[in-house]
Design a protein around this motif. Structure first.
Motif: not given
Length: 315
Positions: A43-46, A116-122, A166-169, A181-186
Motif C-alpha cells: 500500500a505504501l509502495i502503491s 508489513v511493519q505497520s508503525v513505519g508505514m503509519l 495507507v493510514i487506515v491499513a 488489508v495492505d493489498s486490499l487498500v492498494a
C-alpha cells in the motif's frame, strides 16, 4: 461555458503553485520509496507510485505552461496552447498504467501476503498526507481554468486518498495483524483512480478531436445567431476548444441582401462574446448559401424561407 479570463495572469499563478507542489511531492517521493521498501508495505509502495506520477504530472504541467507561452509562428498559427492538452492526456495514460500495475501487484500479494511493519508505514503515510494536502491547496485555484492543472490536481487528489487508505491499513494491521488489508487498500486506490482518469482522458481527447467544449450549448448559439435581425440562416457552424478556456467559433451567415454587413458582423460578434463568452470568432457573410451548406447538417432556417430558397437554387 468558456470564461473570459486573463490567461497570462492565470498561467503565472498556476506555474507558481505547480512549482511548490512539485518540490514538496518530489522531495517526499524519495522518502516514501525508501520507507515502502523498508516496511514491505505494498500500500505504501502503491502510494509512492502515485507520488511518482504526481511528480511526473507536475513536471509535465510545468513544461506545458512554458511551451504554451511560445508565440504563434508561420508553422503554428494557433501557437502552442494545445501542448497543455497533450500533457493532460499523457498524465491520464500514466495514471492508467500505474493503477493497472498496482491492481496486478495487489493480486499477487493477496495470494502470499508479506509481513508489513505497520508503525513505519503509519508514520510515512501521515507525512505523505500532509504533503498532499498542501499540494492540493496550491493547485485548487487553477483546476477549473486549465485541464492541464486539473490533471495534476487529480493526481494529487488520488494520492491524498491513497495516503488516507495507507493510514487506515496501518492501524488495522497494527491491532489485528491482518496483512492482507495492505493489498486490499492498494486495490481500492487503483479502483478509485481508474474512473476519474477516464474522465480526464475523455475531456482531453474531446479537445484534441476538435469537439464542442463542455458547457457550450450549440443549439442555443444557433438560435441566438439566427434570431439576430437580418440573418436568414446559419450553416457550416463549428465550435471547438484550442485549449482550456480558449473556445473558437466559425460559421457561414446568410443574411438579407439589404442588410449592411459591417454592423451585422459587429452585432453578431458582440452577442457571441456577451452571451456565450466566445471571443475568437470567424464569420463568413453570404447573401446566398454556398456549396458548403450541402456538406454539413448545420443549416438552420429561422423565421423566413429565404435561406431554403437560396439553398435549393444552388442545387
Amino acid at each position: 461555458m468558456s470564461k473570459d479570463h486573463d490567461h497570462s495572469a492565470a498561467a503565472g499563478g498556476n506555474e507558481r503553485s505547480l512549482w511548490i507542489a512539485f518540490t514538496l511531492t518530489f522531495g517526499f517521493l524519495i522518502a516514501e520509496v525508501i520507507g515502502g521498501i523498508a516496511t514491505k508495505s505494498l500500500a505504501l509502495i502503491s502510494d509512492a507510485a502515485h507520488m511518482f506520477t504526481d511528480a511526473a504530472a507536475l513536471a509535465i504541467a510545468l513544461a506545458a505552461i512554458r511551451i504554451a507561452r511560445r508565440p504563434a509562428d508561420k508553422k503554428r498559427s494557433f501557437g502552442y496552447h494545445r501542448f497543455e492538452i497533450l500533457a493532460a492526456a499523457f498524465n491520464a495514460l500514466l495514471l492508467f498504467g500505474v493503477a493497472i500495475y498496482i491492481l496486478y501487484e495487489a493480486w499477487q500479494r493477496l495470494n502470499s501476503p508479506a509481513e508489513v511493519q505497520s508503525v513505519g508505514m503509519l508514520v510515512i503515510a501521515s507525512l505523505g498526507l500532509i504533503v498532499n494536502i498542501v499540494s492540493m491547496r496550491m493547485l485548487m485555484g487553477g483546476k477549473d481554468s486549465s485541464l492541464n492543472v486539473k490533471g495534476a490536481y487529480l493526481e494529487v487528489w488520488s494520492d491524498l486518498l491513497g495516503s488516507v487508505g495507507v493510514i487506515v491499513a496501518a492501524i488495522v494491521i497494527r491491532f489485528t495483524g491482518w496483512a492482507w488489508v495492505d493489498s486490499l487498500v492498494a486495490v481500492g486506490i487503483g479502483l478509485w483512480v481508474l474512473p476519474r482518469t477516464w474522465v480526464l482522458l475523455r475531456e482531453s481527447l474531446n479537445i484534441l478531436l476538435e469537439g464542442v467544449p463542455d458547457g457550450v450549448d450549440v443549439t442555443a448559439i444557433e438560435s441566438a445567431m439566427t434570431a439576430t435581425s437580418g440573418v436568414t440562416g446559419i450553416h457550416d457552424l463549428h465550435i471547438w476548444g484550442l485549449s482550456s478556456g480558449k473556445t473558437s467559433l466559425s460559421a457561414h451567415v446568410v443574411h438579407e441582401g439589404s442588410v449592411s454587413v459591417g454592423p451585422l458582423l459587429t452585432q453578431l460578434r458582440q452577442m457571441l462574446k456577451e452571451q456565450f463568452e466566445i471571443a475568437h470568432v470567424t464569420l463568413q457573410m453570404e447573401t446566398e448559401a454556398c456549396s458548403d451548406a450541402l456538406d454539413q447538417n448545420h443549416w438552420v432556417e429561422p423565421r423566413t424561407g429565404l435561406a431554403e430558397k437560396a439553398l435549393k437554387a444552388s442545387r
